[in-house]
Enzyme design. Structure first.
Site, PDB file in Angstrom:
ATOM      1  N   VAL A 190       5.002  15.190  24.978  1.00  0.00           N
ATOM      2  CA  VAL A 190       5.696  14.400  24.177  1.00  0.00           C
ATOM      3  C   VAL A 190       7.203  14.560  24.319  1.00  0.00           C
ATOM      4  O   VAL A 190       7.551  15.678  24.326  1.00  0.00           O
ATOM      5  CB  VAL A 190       5.408  14.247  22.537  1.00  0.00           C
ATOM      6  CG1 VAL A 190       6.195  13.364  21.588  1.00  0.00           C
ATOM      7  CG2 VAL A 190       4.084  14.651  22.239  1.00  0.00           C
ATOM      8  N   CYS A 191       7.837  13.309  24.373  1.00  0.00           N
ATOM      9  CA  CYS A 191       9.378  13.546  24.512  1.00  0.00           C
ATOM     10  C   CYS A 191       9.861  14.119  25.601  1.00  0.00           C
ATOM     11  O   CYS A 191       9.166  14.508  26.804  1.00  0.00           O
ATOM     12  CB  CYS A 191       9.938  13.968  23.051  1.00  0.00           C
ATOM     13  SG  CYS A 191      11.375  13.607  22.609  1.00  0.00           S
ATOM     14  N   THR A 192      10.829  15.318  25.580  1.00  0.00           N
ATOM     15  CA  THR A 192      11.300  16.090  26.453  1.00  0.00           C
ATOM     16  C   THR A 192      10.282  17.273  27.046  1.00  0.00           C
ATOM     17  O   THR A 192      10.447  18.179  27.974  1.00  0.00           O
ATOM     18  CB  THR A 192      12.659  16.910  26.402  1.00  0.00           C
ATOM     19  OG1 THR A 192      12.590  17.312  25.089  1.00  0.00           O
ATOM     20  CG2 THR A 192      13.672  15.612  26.080  1.00  0.00           C
ATOM     21  N   GLY A 193       9.240  17.443  26.218  1.00  0.00           N
ATOM     22  CA  GLY A 193       8.053  18.357  26.737  1.00  0.00           C
ATOM     23  C   GLY A 193       7.691  18.133  28.286  1.00  0.00           C
ATOM     24  O   GLY A 193       7.148  18.951  28.772  1.00  0.00           O
ATOM     25  N   ALA A 232       6.608   8.887  25.648  1.00  0.00           N
ATOM     26  CA  ALA A 232       8.080   8.747  25.695  1.00  0.00           C
ATOM     27  C   ALA A 232       8.662   9.448  24.233  1.00  0.00           C
ATOM     28  O   ALA A 232       7.975  10.562  23.699  1.00  0.00           O
ATOM     29  CB  ALA A 232       8.471   7.298  25.288  1.00  0.00           C
TER      30      ALA A 232
END
Lengths: 217, 217
Positions: free
Chosen positions: A103-106, A155
Site C-alpha cells: 500500500v502507498c510507498t510500501g 496507490a
C-alpha cells in the site's frame, strides 16, 4: 497443518497508520484469515508523526512462510529501502506467499527488493518519481495487479482498503469480499471530491505542500 | 496557551481498529490538529479479535478539556455502556468540546451518557435496534450532524473517514479537508458494490452472519 491463511503486515517507525489498518480491518473479518503484525523484533513502533503506537506481535523469523504479505508505506520506507535485512526478508517471504502486496510507498520497498523489476506498479501519487527510479512505471490505477507474478500494489493510503477487498475475493470468493465490504460499511460518500490529483485545485495542492512542510504526512 | 486543536480518541479492549484509525489518519494530516489516544490508564489495548494492539498514551485525566472527542465503536462498547467512569468522562469532555463525535457503535456510548437524547444519530447498520433502545432514531445517512448540539455521529467503521473530512472542514476550512482527502488519496473505487444493506444480496448477508458467528467483527 492448518487451512488458515496467514497475512503478515510489517509496520515500522514512520509508517502510515491507515496503510496498515485499512487492509487489516478488511482481512481480519474473514474467519479463514489471521493477521500478524511483524517486524525486526516484537514491540512498539510509531506512526509518522509519533502520535500512534502499535504493537508488533512477532519478529520476522517467528512467522516463516507467510501466505500473504501486505507492506504498508510511510516516510519510514526511506530507511527500509536500504535495510538489507528487511529486503532479504521480503525476498524470502515472496518465495512462499500466494500474494505479495503493498500500500502507498510500501511498493518502494518491494521495488528495492527487486520484486517489481520490469512490471508496472503503483504508490502514493507524490512518489511516482521514486518508483520510476527503480525502473517501475506507475499507471494511474488505484490497484495494480500482476496475478501471474502474485503481486498487487495499491496507490496512496486509503486505496489499501480497495485492494484488501480484492484480496479477499482472490483468497476466498466474491461473496466473502462483499461480506467484508458490508461489515465495514464501505459505501463511501465523502462530502468533497478531491481525492485524486486530477480532481484537485491549485489551492488544495498548495495546502498539501504546507501540511507536508509542517511534517504532516 | 496554544492554538492547537486537541482531539482525543479512546480505544478500548474490543475496539474496531478502523473506527479509530480512519479519523486519526485524516485529522493528524492537519498541522493545527494533534491527536491523543486516551483511556482509563496508559498502555496497550486490543482490537476485537485481539490481533492488533495499540497504545493509549494518556489517561483520561491527563488530557482535560479536549477540543474534539472521537469515540470509536466495537464489541467492547457493550461493557463501556455500563462503565460509569467512562460515561462520566464523556459527559465531562462534552462540556469543553467543540465537537463530540462517534464512529460505528461508539454512538451507543454517547447515547448511554445521555448526549443523544431526543436527537437522531447513527451507528453500524447491524445495531440500529441497540440505539433505538436509548430513544434515538437512526436515519439512513452515513454521517449525521447536529451542529447546534456540537454532535456528529458516523455509521459503520469506514464512515469515520467521511466524518473526519467533514470535521476538518468545520475545524479549519474546506481547502484543508480537500488537502486531507488528497493526501490519503480517498477516491474510492472498490471493485464490488455491496457496502450498504440496500445494495447487498441475501447470500452476502448470510456470509456476514457466518463471519460474525465465527467471532469476526
Amino acid at each position: 497443518m492448518t487451512d488458515q491463511t496467514t497475512v503478515v503486515i510489517p509496520p515500522f517507525d514512520g509508517f502510515t497508520a491507515l496503510d496498515a489498518i485499512g487492509p487489516y480491518e478488511v482481512l481480519q473479518r474473514i474467519p479463514s484469515i489471521d493477521v500478524v503484525f511483524v517486524g525486526h523484533q516484537r514491540g512498539e513502533v510509531r506512526s509518522e508523526n509519533g502520535m500512534l503506537g502499535i504493537i508488533r506481535d512477532a519478529s520476522f523469523d517467528e512467522v516463516p512462510g507467510p501466505d500473504v504479505l501486505v507492506f504498508p508505506g510511510g516516510f519510514g520506507t526511506r530507511v527500509l529501502e536500504e535495510d538489507e535485512l528487511v529486503l532479504d526478508w521480503v525476498r524470502q517471504a515472496h518465495t512462499t506467499t500466494t500474494w505479495t502486496t503493498s500500500v502507498c510507498t510500501g511498493s518502494l520497498v518491494l521495488a528495492a527488493a527487486g520484486l517489481l523489476t520490469g512490471l508496472t506498479a503503483t504508490t502514493h501519487w507524490s512518489t511516482y518519481a521514486d518508483l520510476e527510479k527503480f525502473g517501475v512505471t506507475p499507471p494511474a490505477d488505484r490497484v495494480v495487479e500482476h496475478l501471474d507474478h502474485r503481486l498487487i500494489t495499491a496507490a496512496g493510503v486509503s486505496s489499501g482498503i480497495d485492494m484488501a477487498l480484492r484480496l479477499v475475493e482472490l483468497l476466498v470468493d466474491r461473496t466473502a469480499a462483499e461480506a467484508a465490504q458490508l461489515m465495514i460499511e464501505y459505501d463511501p460518500k465523502p462530502h468533497i471530491d478531491s481525492g485524486s490529483v486530477a480532481k484537485t485545485s491549485d489551492a488544495t495542492m498548495t495546502r498539501v505542500i504546507e501540511c507536508a512542510s509542517a511534517g504532516r504526512h
